[in-house]
Design a protein around this motif. Structure first.
Motif, mmCIF file in Angstrom:
data_model
loop_
_atom_site.group_PDB
_atom_site.id
_atom_site.type_symbol
_atom_site.label_atom_id
_atom_site.label_comp_id
_atom_site.label_asym_id
_atom_site.label_seq_id
_atom_site.Cartn_x
_atom_site.Cartn_y
_atom_site.Cartn_z
ATOM 1 N N PHE A 33 0.824 -1.206 0.000
ATOM 2 C CA PHE A 33 0.000 0.000 0.000
ATOM 3 C C PHE A 33 0.862 1.262 0.000
ATOM 4 O O PHE A 33 2.083 1.201 0.180
ATOM 5 N N ILE A 34 0.201 2.377 -0.242
ATOM 6 C CA ILE A 34 0.873 3.685 -0.189
ATOM 7 C C ILE A 34 0.127 4.553 0.834
ATOM 8 O O ILE A 34 -0.987 4.207 1.229
ATOM 9 N N ILE A 35 0.749 5.649 1.255
ATOM 10 C CA ILE A 35 0.026 6.632 2.061
ATOM 11 C C ILE A 35 0.001 7.929 1.263
ATOM 12 O O ILE A 35 1.064 8.426 0.855
ATOM 13 N N ALA A 36 -1.206 8.435 1.028
ATOM 14 C CA ALA A 36 -1.343 9.687 0.277
ATOM 15 C C ALA A 36 -1.803 10.804 1.211
ATOM 16 O O ALA A 36 -2.582 10.571 2.135
ATOM 17 N N ARG A 37 -1.273 12.012 0.966
ATOM 18 C CA ARG A 37 -1.756 13.191 1.698
ATOM 19 C C ARG A 37 -1.827 14.348 0.717
ATOM 20 O O ARG A 37 -0.847 14.649 0.027
ATOM 21 N N LYS A 38 -3.001 14.966 0.677
ATOM 22 C CA LYS A 38 -3.227 16.032 -0.314
ATOM 23 C C LYS A 38 -2.335 17.232 -0.007
ATOM 24 O O LYS A 38 -1.643 17.743 -0.883
ATOM 25 N N ASP A 39 -2.372 17.686 1.247
ATOM 26 C CA ASP A 39 -1.569 18.852 1.646
ATOM 27 C C ASP A 39 -1.434 18.848 3.165
ATOM 28 O O ASP A 39 -1.859 17.894 3.827
ATOM 29 N N ASP A 40 -0.889 19.929 3.733
ATOM 30 C CA ASP A 40 -0.675 19.999 5.182
ATOM 31 C C ASP A 40 -1.967 19.803 5.985
ATOM 32 O O ASP A 40 -1.950 19.328 7.107
ATOM 33 N N GLU A 41 -3.078 20.206 5.386
ATOM 34 C CA GLU A 41 -4.371 20.116 6.075
ATOM 35 C C GLU A 41 -4.940 18.696 6.053
ATOM 36 O O GLU A 41 -5.781 18.355 6.876
ATOM 37 N N GLY A 42 -4.505 17.907 5.085
ATOM 38 C CA GLY A 42 -5.121 16.589 4.869
ATOM 39 C C GLY A 42 -4.578 15.525 5.817
ATOM 40 O O GLY A 42 -3.466 15.619 6.320
ATOM 41 N N GLU A 43 -5.425 14.509 6.051
ATOM 42 C CA GLU A 43 -4.985 13.347 6.838
ATOM 43 C C GLU A 43 -4.148 12.444 5.936
ATOM 44 O O GLU A 43 -4.276 12.500 4.711
ATOM 45 N N ARG A 44 -3.381 11.557 6.562
ATOM 46 C CA ARG A 44 -2.665 10.551 5.768
ATOM 47 C C ARG A 44 -3.633 9.404 5.502
ATOM 48 O O ARG A 44 -4.228 8.877 6.435
ATOM 49 N N ILE A 45 -3.779 9.038 4.228
ATOM 50 C CA ILE A 45 -4.731 7.970 3.878
ATOM 51 C C ILE A 45 -3.962 6.759 3.339
ATOM 52 O O ILE A 45 -3.340 6.849 2.282
ATOM 53 N N PRO A 46 -4.004 5.620 4.063
ATOM 54 C CA PRO A 46 -3.361 4.418 3.514
ATOM 55 C C PRO A 46 -4.272 3.735 2.489
ATOM 56 O O PRO A 46 -5.437 3.481 2.776
#
Ligand code: NAD
Ligand code: FES
Length: 292
Positions: A33-46
């Protein structure tokens, strides 16, 4: 920054994105899996990897809107970028490391439920590319929620599509089709089931009865995906494991699904998390050793 090259809505609230991430594409394997985060405001999504193209240097992800961060992610378009895109994380599917000649003799059944079809796809594709055609069951609530049918058809040995309401393909849940296939004389050496927790639980209850060893992927119980938050703590064969570090794939017949699903509910509130931390002590985290 990690640029989005393609963004599509696959079904209601389910999105596909192809993201430029050369190093991950070079190193990843099915099951990771990967962890994505849109920007500083976003949560980390696995998110479990849905596809990869080593030559193009891209990773494909599929996600469902379940909260504010995934809602923000869904607003991104081709040309936009993720601030963070980290991986590959977790262990690869076990069969990737198996002797190919041994693997070729195995009869494999994949059971994909809803959005769980996305992580099943790279596994079936990998097998197809290595000369192994597996049987695949894809289940969706209704016709409009079915995803990746054409893609799966191109790599599966036999594809069985089923909808809960009978609006397309066979009628009923994936467990119904497993029963029907076995009753019609099909034999399987291994089953891989990926989808909602409740689906994986019931597939495992059935395959235990049918004596088919079964692997499940516990991505749904992950929160930060780094082994630090303690969200994905699960009992497997009576031992404490963390889905994001030790998995995400486990022997489904050894997973305590009831405990994992109950824990998932408790983890949702700050009070619940404090309760779990007090109860589980140093085994609450995934080995960070900083529980104090
Ligand atoms: P869904 O609720 O539409 O279920 C998909 C299929 O699972 C159904 O069509 C049915 O065939 C089967 N199913 C559901 N409940 C069942 C039961 N009690 N017995 C037998 N079969 C059953 O799925 P959805 O809405 O797409 O699911 C979203 C969930 O999938 C989220 O919870 C998400 O976390 C999870 N998910 C899991 C993974 C993973 O790696 N395991 C990956 C992506 C998403
Ligand atoms: Fe946080 Fe695994 S998701 S410890």
């Amino acid at each position: 920054m990690y640029q989005i090259l393609r963004a599509e809505e696959l079904a209601d609230n389910i999105y596909l994105m192809e993201v430029e991430a050369k190093r991950i594409a070079k190193a990843c394997s099915p099951g990771q899996f990967i962890i994505a985060r849109k920007d500083d405001e976003g949560e980390r999504i696995p998110l479990t990897i849905c596809d990869y193209d080593r030559e193009k240097g891209t990773i494909t992800i599929v996600f469902q809107i379940v909260g504010a961060s995934t809602q923000m992610m869904a607003s991104l378009r081709a040309g936009d970028s993720f601030q963070d895109f980290v991986g590959p994380l977790g262990c690869a599917s076990e069969f990737v490391g198996e002797d190919l000649e041994v693997l070729k003799k195995k009869k494999m059944l994949f059971v994909a439920g809803g959005v769980g079809t996305a992580p099943v796809y790279p596994q079936v594709k990998w097998l197809h590319e290595h000369g192994i055609d597996a049987d695949v069951i894809v289940g969706a609530k209704t016709k409009n929620m079915l995803i990746l049918e054409k893609e799966m058809e191109a790599v599966a040995g036999n594809l069985y599509v089923t909808t809960d309401d009978g609006s397309y393909g066979r009628s009923g849940m994936v467990t119904q089709t497993i029963k029907e296939l076995v009753e019609s004389g099909k034999e399987y050496d291994i089953c891989v089931a990926i989808g909602p927790m409740i689906m994986m639980k019931f597939v495992c209850l059935l395959t235990k009865e049918l004596e088919i060893p079964t692997i499940v992927s516990l991505n749904p119980i992950m929160v930060d995906g780094t082994g630090m938050c303690g969200a994905c703590r699960v009992s497997v064969g009576g031992k404490v494991k963390f889905a994001c570090v030790d998995g995400p794939e486990f022997d489904g017949h050894q997973v305590n699904f009831d405990e994992a699903m109950q824990r998932q509910q408790i983890y949702k509130t700050a009070e619940g998390r404090a309760f779990l931390k007090a109860k589980e002590g140093s085994s609450h985290h995934g080995g960070c050793g900083n529980c104090q």
